[in-house]
Motif scaffolding. Sequence first.
Motif, PDB file in Angstrom:
ATOM      1  N   LYS A   1      -3.242  -4.717   8.909  1.00 46.89           N
ATOM      2  CA  LYS A   1      -2.510  -5.178   7.721  1.00 46.89           C
ATOM      3  C   LYS A   1      -3.471  -5.751   6.680  1.00 46.89           C
ATOM      4  N   GLN A   2      -4.396  -6.599   7.113  1.00 45.75           N
ATOM      5  CA  GLN A   2      -5.346  -7.211   6.184  1.00 45.75           C
ATOM      6  C   GLN A   2      -6.219  -6.166   5.516  1.00 45.75           C
ATOM      7  N   ALA A   3      -6.663  -5.168   6.255  1.00 43.64           N
ATOM      8  CA  ALA A   3      -7.500  -4.115   5.675  1.00 43.64           C
ATOM      9  C   ALA A   3      -6.714  -3.322   4.638  1.00 43.64           C
ATOM     10  N   LEU A   4      -5.455  -3.016   4.925  1.00 49.12           N
ATOM     11  CA  LEU A   4      -4.636  -2.277   3.958  1.00 49.12           C
ATOM     12  C   LEU A   4      -4.403  -3.094   2.685  1.00 49.12           C
ATOM     13  N   GLU A   5      -4.096  -4.360   2.854  1.00 50.66           N
ATOM     14  CA  GLU A   5      -3.842  -5.211   1.696  1.00 50.66           C
ATOM     15  C   GLU A   5      -5.090  -5.418   0.853  1.00 50.66           C
ATOM     16  N   ALA A   6      -6.237  -5.395   1.491  1.00 51.94           N
ATOM     17  CA  ALA A   6      -7.507  -5.564   0.763  1.00 51.94           C
ATOM     18  C   ALA A   6      -7.970  -4.256   0.126  1.00 51.94           C
TER      19      ALA A   6
ATOM     20  N   GLY B   1       7.746   0.847  -3.206  1.00 48.61           N
ATOM     21  CA  GLY B   1       6.352   0.545  -3.520  1.00 48.61           C
ATOM     22  C   GLY B   1       5.550  -0.032  -2.368  1.00 48.61           C
ATOM     23  N   MET B   2       6.193  -0.213  -1.241  1.00 42.17           N
ATOM     24  CA  MET B   2       5.520  -0.761  -0.059  1.00 42.17           C
ATOM     25  C   MET B   2       5.506   0.303   1.041  1.00 42.17           C
ATOM     26  N   ALA B   3       4.471   0.254   1.845  1.00 39.66           N
ATOM     27  CA  ALA B   3       4.451   1.105   3.038  1.00 39.66           C
ATOM     28  C   ALA B   3       5.182   0.351   4.151  1.00 39.66           C
ATOM     29  N   HIS B   4       6.157   1.011   4.768  1.00 38.04           N
ATOM     30  CA  HIS B   4       6.854   0.441   5.923  1.00 38.04           C
ATOM     31  C   HIS B   4       6.300   1.141   7.154  1.00 38.04           C
ATOM     32  N   ILE B   5       5.727   0.348   8.063  1.00 45.40           N
ATOM     33  CA  ILE B   5       5.055   0.908   9.234  1.00 45.40           C
ATOM     34  C   ILE B   5       5.735   0.378  10.487  1.00 45.40           C
ATOM     35  N   LYS B   6       6.219   1.309  11.317  1.00 46.24           N
ATOM     36  CA  LYS B   6       6.757   0.971  12.632  1.00 46.24           C
ATOM     37  C   LYS B   6       5.737   1.421  13.660  1.00 46.24           C
ATOM     38  N   TRP B   7       5.564   0.632  14.697  1.00 46.41           N
ATOM     39  CA  TRP B   7       4.636   1.014  15.750  1.00 46.41           C
ATOM     40  C   TRP B   7       5.215   0.674  17.122  1.00 46.41           C
ATOM     41  N   ASN B   8       4.792   1.431  18.105  1.00 41.81           N
ATOM     42  CA  ASN B   8       5.231   1.254  19.480  1.00 41.81           C
ATOM     43  C   ASN B   8       4.046   1.561  20.386  1.00 41.81           C
ATOM     44  N   ALA B   9       3.711   0.644  21.292  1.00 40.33           N
ATOM     45  CA  ALA B   9       2.580   0.828  22.195  1.00 40.33           C
ATOM     46  C   ALA B   9       3.046   0.745  23.647  1.00 40.33           C
ATOM     47  N   ASP B  10       2.649   1.722  24.442  1.00 44.74           N
ATOM     48  CA  ASP B  10       2.858   1.709  25.881  1.00 44.74           C
ATOM     49  C   ASP B  10       1.496   1.560  26.529  1.00 44.74           C
TER      50      ASP B  10
ATOM     51  N   ARG C   1     -12.686   3.877  10.487  1.00 46.99           N
ATOM     52  CA  ARG C   1     -11.898   2.714  10.091  1.00 46.99           C
ATOM     53  C   ARG C   1     -11.227   2.055  11.293  1.00 46.99           C
ATOM     54  N   ILE C   2     -10.727   2.853  12.224  1.00 47.30           N
ATOM     55  CA  ILE C   2     -10.109   2.287  13.428  1.00 47.30           C
ATOM     56  C   ILE C   2     -11.111   1.405  14.159  1.00 47.30           C
ATOM     57  N   ALA C   3     -12.340   1.873  14.275  1.00 42.82           N
ATOM     58  CA  ALA C   3     -13.367   1.112  14.997  1.00 42.82           C
ATOM     59  C   ALA C   3     -13.549  -0.283  14.403  1.00 42.82           C
ATOM     60  N   LYS C   4     -13.417  -0.408  13.080  1.00 39.53           N
ATOM     61  CA  LYS C   4     -13.584  -1.709  12.426  1.00 39.53           C
ATOM     62  C   LYS C   4     -12.470  -2.702  12.789  1.00 39.53           C
ATOM     63  N   LEU C   5     -11.353  -2.200  13.290  1.00 35.74           N
ATOM     64  CA  LEU C   5     -10.220  -3.052  13.632  1.00 35.74           C
ATOM     65  C   LEU C   5     -10.315  -3.645  15.037  1.00 35.74           C
TER      66      LEU C   5
ATOM     67  N   ALA D   1       0.874  -1.183   0.000  1.00 37.47           N
ATOM     68  CA  ALA D   1       0.000   0.000   0.000  1.00 37.47           C
ATOM     69  C   ALA D   1       0.907   1.227   0.000  1.00 37.47           C
ATOM     70  N   ARG D   2       0.318   2.358  -0.326  1.00 37.41           N
ATOM     71  CA  ARG D   2       1.076   3.611  -0.203  1.00 37.41           C
ATOM     72  C   ARG D   2       1.095   4.022   1.265  1.00 37.41           C
ATOM     73  N   SER D   3       2.208   4.603   1.718  1.00 36.69           N
ATOM     74  CA  SER D   3       2.312   5.002   3.120  1.00 36.69           C
ATOM     75  C   SER D   3       1.233   6.033   3.465  1.00 36.69           C
ATOM     76  N   GLU D   4       0.870   6.896   2.517  1.00 35.56           N
ATOM     77  CA  GLU D   4      -0.171   7.882   2.774  1.00 35.56           C
ATOM     78  C   GLU D   4      -1.527   7.196   3.003  1.00 35.56           C
ATOM     79  N   ASP D   5      -1.801   6.127   2.255  1.00 33.74           N
ATOM     80  CA  ASP D   5      -3.045   5.384   2.460  1.00 33.74           C
ATOM     81  C   ASP D   5      -3.044   4.690   3.827  1.00 33.74           C
ATOM     82  N   ALA D   6      -1.887   4.162   4.230  1.00 35.65           N
ATOM     83  CA  ALA D   6      -1.772   3.525   5.541  1.00 35.65           C
ATOM     84  C   ALA D   6      -2.006   4.547   6.649  1.00 35.65           C
ATOM     85  N   TYR D   7      -1.441   5.734   6.475  1.00 38.27           N
ATOM     86  CA  TYR D   7      -1.648   6.816   7.439  1.00 38.27           C
ATOM     87  C   TYR D   7      -3.126   7.205   7.478  1.00 38.27           C
TER      88      TYR D   7
END
Length: 148
Positions: free
Chosen positions: A141-146, A101-110, A26-30, A12-18
């Motif tokens: 990830k699945q939602a972005l790929e779909a 061509g791929m979105a690279h996503i890093k995440w960190n949760a506290d 969309r967050i609620a669906k996750l 996916a495009r990083s902008e679409d992932a953002y």
Amino acid sequence: MLNFDGEFDVNARSEDAYNYVSDPDRIAKLVPDLISYTKIDGNNMKLTAKAGVSFIKGKFDLDLKIINDEKKENLKLEGHGKGTGASVDFTVDFNFKQNDGMAHIKWNADVNVVGSAASMGGRMIKSAAGKYINKLIDAYKQALEAGN
């Protein structure tokens, strides 16, 4: 305080992932086991979801705030929730980059859990929180790929 982190590439495009994770609808669906949600405005929402550890299960009422970045490279989610025998405060930081061509996503949760449920033991709480977070990330990830 519990900390979780990871990174992944998605077709996916990083902008679409953002844009996906910055949209309350969309967050609620996750959210696993979502009961209900109310969008307050473009950056704030209230969620109710089933959650629990082992045999202690119940509802959690969460307030979630999205903190956007004008460059669409970083995004923060801040949340506070209360449920059966516990309360939780959390922040999740996302970093988005485009890479071949791929979105690279890093995440960190506290995540900070307090209350009687938290007294069950750190390993049990960490395991349950980790499974919940992994479900969220996998659904993202699945939602972005779909292309949803």
